[in-house]
Design a protein around this motif. Structure first.
Motif, short mmCIF file in Angstrom:
data_model
loop_
_atom_site.label_atom_id
_atom_site.label_comp_id
_atom_site.label_asym_id
_atom_site.label_seq_id
_atom_site.Cartn_x
_atom_site.Cartn_y
_atom_site.Cartn_z
N PRO A 203 0.83 -1.21 0.00
CA PRO A 203 0.00 0.00 0.00
C PRO A 203 0.86 1.26 0.00
O PRO A 203 2.01 1.26 0.48
N ARG A 204 0.31 2.35 -0.52
CA ARG A 204 1.04 3.61 -0.59
C ARG A 204 1.40 4.14 0.80
O ARG A 204 2.44 4.77 0.99
N VAL A 205 0.53 3.88 1.78
CA VAL A 205 0.82 4.33 3.15
C VAL A 205 2.08 3.65 3.68
O VAL A 205 2.91 4.28 4.36
N VAL A 216 -1.50 -1.93 10.16
CA VAL A 216 -2.28 -3.15 10.35
C VAL A 216 -3.47 -3.18 9.40
O VAL A 216 -4.27 -2.24 9.37
N GLY A 217 -3.56 -4.23 8.60
CA GLY A 217 -4.73 -4.45 7.74
C GLY A 217 -4.80 -3.56 6.52
O GLY A 217 -5.83 -3.57 5.83
N THR A 261 -2.04 -17.43 3.56
CA THR A 261 -1.66 -16.61 2.42
C THR A 261 -1.78 -15.13 2.78
O THR A 261 -2.57 -14.75 3.63
N SER A 262 -0.98 -14.31 2.12
CA SER A 262 -0.97 -12.89 2.41
C SER A 262 -2.10 -12.18 1.67
O SER A 262 -2.67 -12.71 0.73
N GLY A 263 -2.41 -10.96 2.11
CA GLY A 263 -3.43 -10.16 1.45
C GLY A 263 -4.81 -10.27 2.04
O GLY A 263 -5.77 -9.78 1.44
#
Length: 384
Positions: A203-205, A216-217, A261-263
């Motif tokens: 993510p850009r953040v 987180v998340g 799994t990630s995401g």
């Protein structure tokens, strides 16, 4: 004690109960006939035939009018009867491995989301490149979102990918990658998009923040938001989207599978097919390792029966051994017969050992084409 009719009280009560039950049972058909006759009289009075509901014609007219109204508001095809659709079974694209096609029910479903996950160096990118090559071979357009920035054009060319016509994007953030996917799907000109990989969609953040900042998340929310937008558009444009994913491990899990799994969990729900790929063994020749034997397990499948297994070989520098897949499927369906270490086709000896048989089929195109035609015939007869 005796009653005036000469029977004890208990016997007289049982006798009366039997008489009431018998009279009610014999009168039931007459009551049912009266009820049916009353309904038929009402139907005739309403101008309808026997067996039809008084409101059937009114319901049909109301349904037709509301369908026209909805289609006029939201576009043609927003609401339709399933019988008006010629086919609602999604078409499939070959995977490049016949054993995997058989496990998936024909190949990668068009217009659906697919997740391919597994450990490192298990062949996930190779499977995706073969899918792109098959799409381009059929005259379609393929795109690759290389979020890991590790695309090898020479290896893709060896696998049959037309690199000069391949659409490549190496995004700077996860938002950029998913926006590119959304734009390509909405264009309707792309047939297959592969995202390598979900774990690399930062993510850009997270990118703009300092190293070690806890977000987180953020990736899970990004994937959930993107999938809600992309899934219906992909179905309408008939575009297949392959998400390659990595495996992480939960901390402190003593019982059960610690792998995850990630995401986030959104991709698990939106994916029509989930394929788990793992290395089963090594392929060695002359004391050197030349490839790996891969086992794929269809964990989820909405278009065919799930939980099927597929094994295929991946040769280093060459990709999936398609001839070995043809031999394995032919043996499983009885097209090729194996007696001990020898392989027979129509009663004639082909070669001894699997490797020698693969070499013979690789050089003899006529024999390989004959086996493939027999396999298609057997599969079509089983399907019918």
């Amino acid at each position: 004690s005796l009653q005036p009719n000469g029977l004890p009280r208990q016997q007289r009560c049982q006798h009366s109960e039997r008489r009431v039950a018998a009279s009610s049972w014999t009168s039931f058909p007459r009551q049912l006939a009266r009820l049916r006759g009353f309904k038929n009289v009402k139907a005739k009075a309403a101008g309808l035939g026997e067996g039809s509901s008084p409101l059937s014609e009114q319901k049909a007219k109301a349904l037709e009018s509301v369908i026209k109204e909805v289609n006029s508001r939201f576009g043609s095809g927003a609401v339709m009867k399933l019988g008006d659709i010629k086919t609602f079974i999604p078409a499939a694209t070959p995977t490049g491995a016949l054993t995997l096609d058989l496990a998936l029910g024909g190949g990668w479903p068009k217009g659906r989301i697919v997740e391919i996950y597994g450990p490192e160096s298990s062949g996930k990118t190779t499977v995706a490149l073969h899918a792109m090559a098959e799409i381009q071979r059929d005259g379609g357009v393929a795109a690759l979102i290389d979020a890991e920035h590790a695309f090898d054009a020479e290896y893709a060319r060896r696998l049959g990918v037309d690199v000069s016509n391949l659409i490549l994007c190496q995004p700077d953030s996860g938002e950029m990658a998913l926006e590119v996917v959304d734009s390509l799907v909405r264009s309707g000109a792309v047939d297959l998009i592969a995202i390598d990989s979900v774990a690399a969609l930062a993510p850009r953040v997270e990118i703009e923040g300092e190293m070690g900042t806890v977000t987180v998340g953020a990736q899970a929310r990004l994937m959930s938001h993107a999938l809600r937008k992309i899934t219906p558009i992909a179905a309408k444009s008939n575009c297949t989207i392959l998400f390659l994913n990595q495996i992480r491990y939960k901390i402190g899990v003593l019982y059960g599978n610690p792998e995850v799994t990630s995401g986030g969990n959104a991709l698990k729900f939106y994916a029509s097919v989930r394929l788990e790929i793992r290395v089963k063994g090594r392929i060695e020749a002359d004391g050197k390792q030349k490839g790996i034997n891969v086992r794929g397990k269809v964990v989820k499948n909405k278009v065919a029966p799930p939980y099927k297994l597929a094994e295929f070989d991946i040769i280093f520098g060459e990709g999936i051994n398609s001839v070995g897949c043809v031999l394995d499927v032919g043996e499983a369906l009885g097209v090729v017969e194996r007696r001990g270490s020898y392989y027979y086709l129509d009663g004639e000896k082909v070669a001894q050992g699997r490797d020698n048989t693969i070499e013979v089929l690789s050089s003899n195109v006529t024999m390989r084409t004959q086996i493939e035609a027999s396999i298609k015939e057997v599969m079509s007869s089983e399907t019918s």
